[in-house]
Design an enzyme around this catalytic site. Structure first.
Site, PDB file in Angstrom:
ATOM      1  CD  GLU A 250      23.523  68.896  58.277  1.00  0.00           C
ATOM      2  OE1 GLU A 250      23.391  68.602  57.067  1.00  0.00           O
ATOM      3  OE2 GLU A 250      24.079  69.916  58.688  1.00  0.00           O
ATOM      4  CB  CYS A 284      24.058  71.145  53.845  1.00  0.00           C
ATOM      5  SG  CYS A 284      23.980  71.679  55.533  1.00  0.00           S
TER       6      CYS A 284
END
Ligand code: ADP
Length: 483
Positions: A250, A284
């Site tokens: 990720e 993020c």
């Protein structure tokens, strides 16, 4: 407070006794010292995880689920302490610290529930006298490497599914925020996770590569679950090729946030405030580029600027703070560089646009919540993740143009758009190259949803009914001569 490594069920210092300081980013004061671990420590952790795998995988799923459920209860019982610890080492406002504990716990509860549903298939055999089965098995030892922005949630969202699947874990938390992870692991042990099933070692930024490289080279480590930057993700993918580990990566994002002229503008401002300013812009999935259709541009910017100017900046120790410090000096420098570059290339500061250095009110790592207009694709903040409280606004004219701009990035983690036009909503949702899309919604995170990206944002999904599969492989059993 736990300040040592946890390996094979025991708390211990690093093999060469070195430590490094964990600092409160609000004032750079030292909170604690933790081991600066070595490759030997990493190997000891892998030894313990490998030894524990044989017995842990055989524990009935219902029993593993019960242990996870106890872990969940213990985490929630410590909500206030953990929330404060998160805020102390990471800097997020205390309300967000508490919220992160709930969020982390939600993954533990979710995977306690999923543990008992790792069902396989009985496959109709194409030939007589055969029975064909596909069963799911834990992949083995999993290396978990986490970033600093969600010290509790990242660890929980990786370790909970690993344990649910029957895997054992070696973990290295981010160097800036190891204390919350150690506290969570202590609660897991208290909940009944057997020795060796979770092992955690801490390391400074200098020594992180040595620790992780030891796991990359170790063929007993069968999977890596990583959240962090794309360059490090690429390194892990490259270096795990020799032992062909399964990977969940990720990685970075560069989320677009699009406001069409048919949007509910107040809802769009609300959504942007939630999505952008959570954790001071250090997530993020934070919108990094805000595209506003020309007809509503000025009204939108005015509404947004009023809200941003009212944000209260301060240390987490003050209950009313809404924007805390950035994680460290490196982070503030990057934000300042992005804003200065944008201004030099023609952007205009509407709110903020500067560091907050007033020592009485702020520590060294604060940056003012900022709105910029006149952003263009040539600016550094269009191509790189700023990871701070900065909103660059771009004006656009047409749907095709903005979809092309939104997709004009190597990344593809989250994207957001606001419109009240149904057909447009369907078209744009379809066209965005992104693992996650918010449609008239700024708060997307949920343990029930699959979280992950496409393109340079990585692969693998965390949470949801799909999250367990990242920690399992399928074994095909073919039983013959049954007729
Ligand atoms: P960030 O820029 O957000 O700190 P990183 O990708 O650098 O993101 O860090 C995420 C995690 O990766 C942290 O746990 C960090 O210690 C670890 N890490 C950083 N560099 C390396 C490396 N070269 N090899 C292995 N792990 C690394």
């Amino acid at each position: 407070m736990h300040t040592r490594n946890f390996v094979a069920g025991r708390w211990a210092g690093g093999s060469d006794g070195r430590v490094y300081a964990v600092r409160n980013p609000a004032d750079d004061s030292v909170v604690a010292e933790v081991p600066d671990s070595t490759a030997d420590d990493a190997r000891s952790a892998a030894d313990a995880a490998h030894a524990a795998f044989r017995t842990w995988r055989a524990v009935p799923a219902r029993q593993r689920a019960a242990i996870l459920r106890r872990w969940y209860d213990l985490v929630l019982a410590q909500r206030e302490t953990l929330g404060r610890l998160i805020s102390t080492e990471q800097g997020k406002p205390i309300a967000e610290g508490r919220g992160e504990v709930d969020y982390a716990a939600s993954y533990i509860a979710w995977f306690a529930e999923e543990a008992v549903r790792a069902n396989g298939d009985v496959i109709p055999a194409p030939v007589p006298g055969r029975r064909m089965l596909a069963v799911k098995e834990p992949v083995g030892v999993v290396a978990v490497i986490t970033p600093w922005n969600f010290p509790a949630a990242m660890i929980a969202r990786k370790i909970a599914p690993a344990l649910a699947a029957g895997c054992t874990v070696v973990a290295k938390p981010a160097e800036d925020t190891p204390l919350t992870s150690l506290a969570l692991v202590a609660l897991a042990a208290e909940a009944g996770v057997p020795p060796g099933v979770i092992n955690i070692v801490t390391a400074s930024r200098q020594r992180a590569p040595a620790v992780v490289d030891a796991w990359l080279a170790d063929e007993r480590v069968r999977k890596i679950s990583f959240t962090g930057s794309t360059p490090v993700g690429r390194h892990l993918a490259r270096e795990s090729a020799a032992t062909l580990k399964k990977l969940s990566l990720e990685l970075g994002g560069n989320a677009p946030f699009i406001v069409f002229d048919d949007a509910d503008l107040d809802a769009a401002v609300d959504g942007l405030m939630v999505a952008k300013f959570r954790n001071g812009g250090q997530t993020c999935v934070c919108p990094n580029r805000v595209y506003v259709q020309r007809g509503v541009h000025d009204v939108f910017v005015e509404k947004l600027a009023r809200r941003v100017a009212a944000l209260k900046v301060g240390p987490a120790s003050r209950d009313d703070s809404q924007i805390g410090p950035m994680i460290n000096a490196r982070a503030v420098e990057k934000i300042a560089r992005h804003v200065d570059d944008a201004v030099a290339r023609g952007a205009r500061v509407v709110v903020g646009g500067k560091r907050l250095r007033d020592a009485a009110a702020h520590g060294p790592n604060f940056y003012a919540p900022t709105v910029l207009v006149g952003a263009t694709p040539a600016m550094a903040l269009s191509c790189e993740e700023t990871f701070g409280p900065v909103v660059p606004v771009y004006a656009f004219d047409t749907e095709d143009e903005v979809v092309a701009l939104a997709n004009d990035t190597p990344y593809g983690l989250a994207a957001y758009f606001y419109t009240q036009h149904m057909a447009r909503a369907a078209r744009v949702a379809d066209a965005l190259e992104s693992g996650i899309v918010g449609i008239n919604e700024g708060a997307l995170a949920s343990e029930a949803a699959p979280f992950g990206g496409v393109k340079a944002s990585g692969y693998g999904r965390e949470g949801s009914v799909h999250g367990l599969d990242d920690y399992l492989h399928l074994k095909y059993l073919c039983e013959g001569r049954l007729a």
